[in-house]
Enzyme design. Structure first.
Site, mmCIF file in Angstrom:
data_model
loop_
_atom_site.group_PDB
_atom_site.id
_atom_site.type_symbol
_atom_site.label_atom_id
_atom_site.label_comp_id
_atom_site.label_asym_id
_atom_site.label_seq_id
_atom_site.Cartn_x
_atom_site.Cartn_y
_atom_site.Cartn_z
ATOM 1 N N LEU A 191 0.812 -1.218 0.000
ATOM 2 C CA LEU A 191 0.000 0.000 0.000
ATOM 3 C C LEU A 191 0.839 1.259 0.000
ATOM 4 C CD1 LEU A 191 -2.690 -1.088 2.594
ATOM 5 C CD2 LEU A 191 -2.992 -0.886 0.125
ATOM 6 N N ASP B 251 -3.855 14.210 13.577
ATOM 7 C CA ASP B 251 -3.827 14.256 12.109
ATOM 8 C C ASP B 251 -5.216 14.021 11.536
ATOM 9 O OD1 ASP B 251 -2.709 14.715 9.649
ATOM 10 O OD2 ASP B 251 -1.833 12.724 9.424
#
Length: 809
Positions: free
Chosen positions: A16, A138
């Site tokens: 990924l 985040d």
């Protein structure tokens, strides 16, 4: 990897993402009956030294415990399935969320009801997180996944995951500014997040969904810093708009203090399933985010650098050579320039270490990788590890113990000098290196580092002597040739600097900082192809240390690869959160994004590491001079403090000269400019500054002489476009002497050499108007106004329009 098993049970399906610190995979667990999918993060330590690896293992265990606790107790937060160590690598196994990120579901703006529902469910998850004393750090559209099964929003990619990426950081990892710049508030950017920081990020996410615009496309109030978003979502009710506006207040104390408080304020809350959200079209695999994790965790591969034009940074804050000394004329919404000389902001690398960003100030640094850890005592190994990760106090404590038992240890003295220098104790560092040299006069490392220390405090002759002594011992030392180039450049000996850099590169073909320095000097000489060639070479050289990453970051910045530059800056901070040049680099990144307050906060943080950082004080002094709410005395005081550290820094002398000029203390201003020119007779912008003083004193012949010298320096360097400021300033003086033809000739030349500078058109328009050529004047003034408007500089545009009225144009 895909054909094998991880930990004898996890079969990799596909990769990924991959970055400098590890790789992320989508896998399935073959030991579970369901063969459930999971996300595996493979973390590779950046050092295989036992003492560093032990620190890594301890942190890995601690942070994995945090991840496990946050995943328990709430269905919208992924679980941590397992964590383990295998073949010298660390692994996290986490729940895979089958769904899509909000960033993929915002093709058109969402309705108020949809965003209300989203916030309600997301704040529920945040209440759980904050209740554990944790901060996400985040939150953004990429990190909220709308789960396919129930269309509930799931929070992924916690800051704790990113902390695990920082596998060599032994300091408190919360000091690193984890997050995404456009979604994080000021306090988080300097490493001091609060619970309300998450609420700010969630508020910015809501604005993105309501407006369809990224934060970078939303303006802010230049006076208050407030986000001006409502004009892009006119249908939002006043009550809900008030909730969002409070969540994204610039100052933390003005926001909601808790997630519960914000949730209670949302009007007409919905607690039903999120069926009103945009439909999830597919269930393509996400590793818990649709993109490979970004800074400062696993970093996606940067795109290959093309033969792009040399970057013209957006914020024209001056910084060339080893200090900021070429103040620019390019207009910016953020910065009002001092003088009229366009220059590159990140032109020259800092001494021995390059710092990077959209705009850079350059200073002194050292390389910590010089000492080989092999053969060191356990105590010295611990001190070396502390040095490399920025725990300077711990290093000094350890070294005090070593030196109390072995006062003649050259290695310990060198380490002590390094830590002292990092903390700004230059006299102590010089003494430590001198003691090491007295014990071993052939220690090239001690000589090089003492030279660096002396360079930082303006002892250029002594620094040069140290570098030459290194070359007498080892004629093939490329670093010392590069160091000599810094002394050359400080004295205005550009060609000698290039000659020494050529030798440095000949001696060490992988010396990235030498390539970057030479590229910057080539850019000054308008050799754009040569500059790009050198910077691309820097990018091609692998980076391992914090210093390497900063050099590569600056090269990427000059090649206009801003994302790559930011990634490398973050890599440097991951290795050493107290690396002052990298902190200053982040300050310039924030400045380039228009975040002036955050930039200044980062400068404050750099000064907390090194109270004697001349570079940080120079930035402070520059900002003080630009702040309309303060007088020039504050800038004078800051520059004076910097000159106490380095009395021969020509950039600081030039800056105080400008500040004294603003205070109408012209004799003092003249003394500073004269000293700067004495040190560096080829310092082009000081001639502009001194010419401005002479102009104020009506010494027109002296002003013309200085402006002419500025033109000559840039022309001799082969960079005529940079000479435009000299022509523009000389034009203004010539008209005062009655030489109208000469004035027109000079301003025409300035426009020819720098056609993108609107102030030159304004000056020429005024001159034409005075001479009665109204049509030509109107054309030039209107062009200047249009250019200011295009640049978003409405204040200067209004000034030009006012002048047009006064001149009846």
């Amino acid at each position: 990897m895909a054909a094998s098993l991880i930990n004898l049970r996890y079969q990799v399906l596909n990769e990924l993402g991959e970055g400098g610190f590890g790789t992320t995979f989508l896998a399935k667990d073959i030991q579970m009956p369901s063969r459930r999918r999971c996300v595996i993060k493979q973390l590779k330590p950046m050092s295989d030294r036992p003492e560093v690896f032990a620190v890594v293992r301890q942190r890995f265990d601690r942070e994995a415990t945090v991840l496990e606790s946050v995943g328990k107790g709430h269905s919208q937060i992924p679980d941590l399935y397992a964590y383990f160590e295998e073949d010298g690598k660390f692994y996290l196994v986490q729940e895979w969320i089958d769904g899509q990120p909000l960033s993929d579901l915002a093709a058109s703006p969402w309705t108020e009801e949809q965003v209300c529902t989203l916030l309600s469910h997301t704040l529920s998850a945040l209440t759980h997180v904050h209740g554990l004393g944790l901060i996400h750090r985040d939150i953004k559209p990429d990190n909220i996944i709308l789960r396919q099964a129930d269309q509930l929003p799931c929070l992924i990619d916690f800051g704790a995951v990113k902390e695990l990426m920082n596998t060599v950081t032994v300091n408190d990892p919360s000091s690193l500014a984890i997050g995404t710049p456009s979604y994080m508030p000021a306090e988080q950017a300097i490493g001091r997040p609060t619970f309300s920081s998450d609420l700010y990020s969630l508020g910015m996410t809501a604005i993105f969904l309501l407006t369809g615009r990224s934060p970078a496309q939303i303006p802010t109030d230049s006076r208050t810093g407030e986000v001006l978003w409502q004009q892009f979502a006119p249908d939002v009710s006043p009550a809900f708009a008030a909730v969002i506006t409070k969540a994204v207040q610039p100052t933390a104390q003005n926001r909601y203090s808790t997630a519960d408080e914000m949730q209670s304020a949302i009007p007409s809350q919905s607690t039903k399933a999120v069926s009103i959200f945009p439909t999830v079209i597919s269930s393509k695999p996400f590793e818990m985010t649709s993109q490979p994790p970004q800074r400062p965790g696993i970093i996606a591969q940067n795109p290959p650098v093309q033969n792009t034009p040399i970057q013209e940074p957006a914020t024209q804050l001056s910084a060339t050579r080893h200090h900021a000394h070429q103040h620019t004329q390019q207009q910016s919404k953020t910065v009002v320039p001092f003088t009229q000389n366009p220059s590159k902001l990140n032109a020259i690398p800092l001494k021995r270490v390059s710092i990077a960003a959209g705009a850079l100030l350059l200073g002194a640094g050292i390389v910590f990788a010089g000492l080989n850890a092999r053969g060191l005592s356990p105590e010295l190994k611990e001190a070396q590890a502390a040095l490399e990760v920025g725990d300077y106090d711990q290093a000094l404590t350890q070294l005090d113990e070593v030196l109390s038992e072995s006062p003649d240890s050259v290695t310990a003295l060198i380490m002590q000098g390094k830590a002292q220098k990092r903390q700004g104790d230059y006299s102590g560092a010089e003494e430590s290196f001198s003691e090491a040299i007295a014990l071993d006069d052939r220690s090239t490392e001690a000589l090089n580092l003492r030279g660096d220390t002396r360079w930082a405090i303006g002892k250029y002759d002594e620094a040069q002597a140290d570098y030459r002594n290194v070359l007498r011992i080892n004629p093939d030392d490329g670093e010392s040739y590069k160091d000599l180039a810094f002394v050359n450049e400080e004295r205005g000996q550009t060609q000698e600097a290039i000659n020494n850099l050529n030798i440095a590169i000949e001696k060490d073909a992988e010396l990235a900082s030498a390539y970057f320095f030479r590229g910057s000097l080539r850019a000054d000489q308008n050799d754009k192809e040569g500059a790009v060639e050198d910077w691309e070479k820097v990018v091609s050289i692998p980076a391992e240390t914090a210093e390497n990453y900063l050099t590569r970051s600056q090269a990427k910045s000059r090649l206009n690869d801003k994302d790559g530059a930011l990634s490398d800056t973050d890599q440097a901070l991951i290795i050493n959160p107290n690396y002052e040049p990298a902190i200053l680099a982040r300050a310039f990144i924030l400045l380039d994004q228009g975040e002036v307050e955050q930039s200044l906060n980062a400068v404050d943080k750099a000064l907390s590491v090194n109270p004697n950082s001349v570079q940080a004080m120079l930035i402070q002094g520059l900002f003080a001079s630009l702040d309309p709410t303060t007088g020039p005395q504050e800038s004078i005081d800051i520059h004076t403090r910097a000159l106490e550290v380095n009395p021969n820094n020509t950039g600081v002398l030039s800056g105080r000269c400008v500040a004294y000029t603003a205070a109408e203390q012209l004799d003092l201003a003249l003394a500073d400019c004269n000293k700067a020119i004495q040190i560096n007779p080829n310092f082009s912008d000081v001639y502009i500054n001194r010419g401005n003083i002479y102009s104020k004193q009506d010494n027109l012949s002296a002003a013309i002489k200085d402006y002419t010298r500025n033109i000559e320096i840039w022309t001799e360097m082969g960079n005529e476009p940079a000479a435009a400021s000299g022509y523009a300033n000389r034009s203004g003086i010539l008209i005062r002497t009655g030489d109208v033809q000469g004035a027109f000739s000079d301003i025409d030349k300035a426009v020819e050499l720098s056609p993108q500078t609107p102030s030159y058109y304004t000056s020429r328009g005024m001159l034409q108007s005075i001479q009665g050529d109204k049509d030509a004047a109107r054309t030039d003034m209107q062009k200047a106004a249009d250019m200011y408007l295009e640049n978003g500089d409405t204040a200067n545009r209004d000034n030009v329009l006012y002048l047009m009225e006064q001149f009846e144009l």
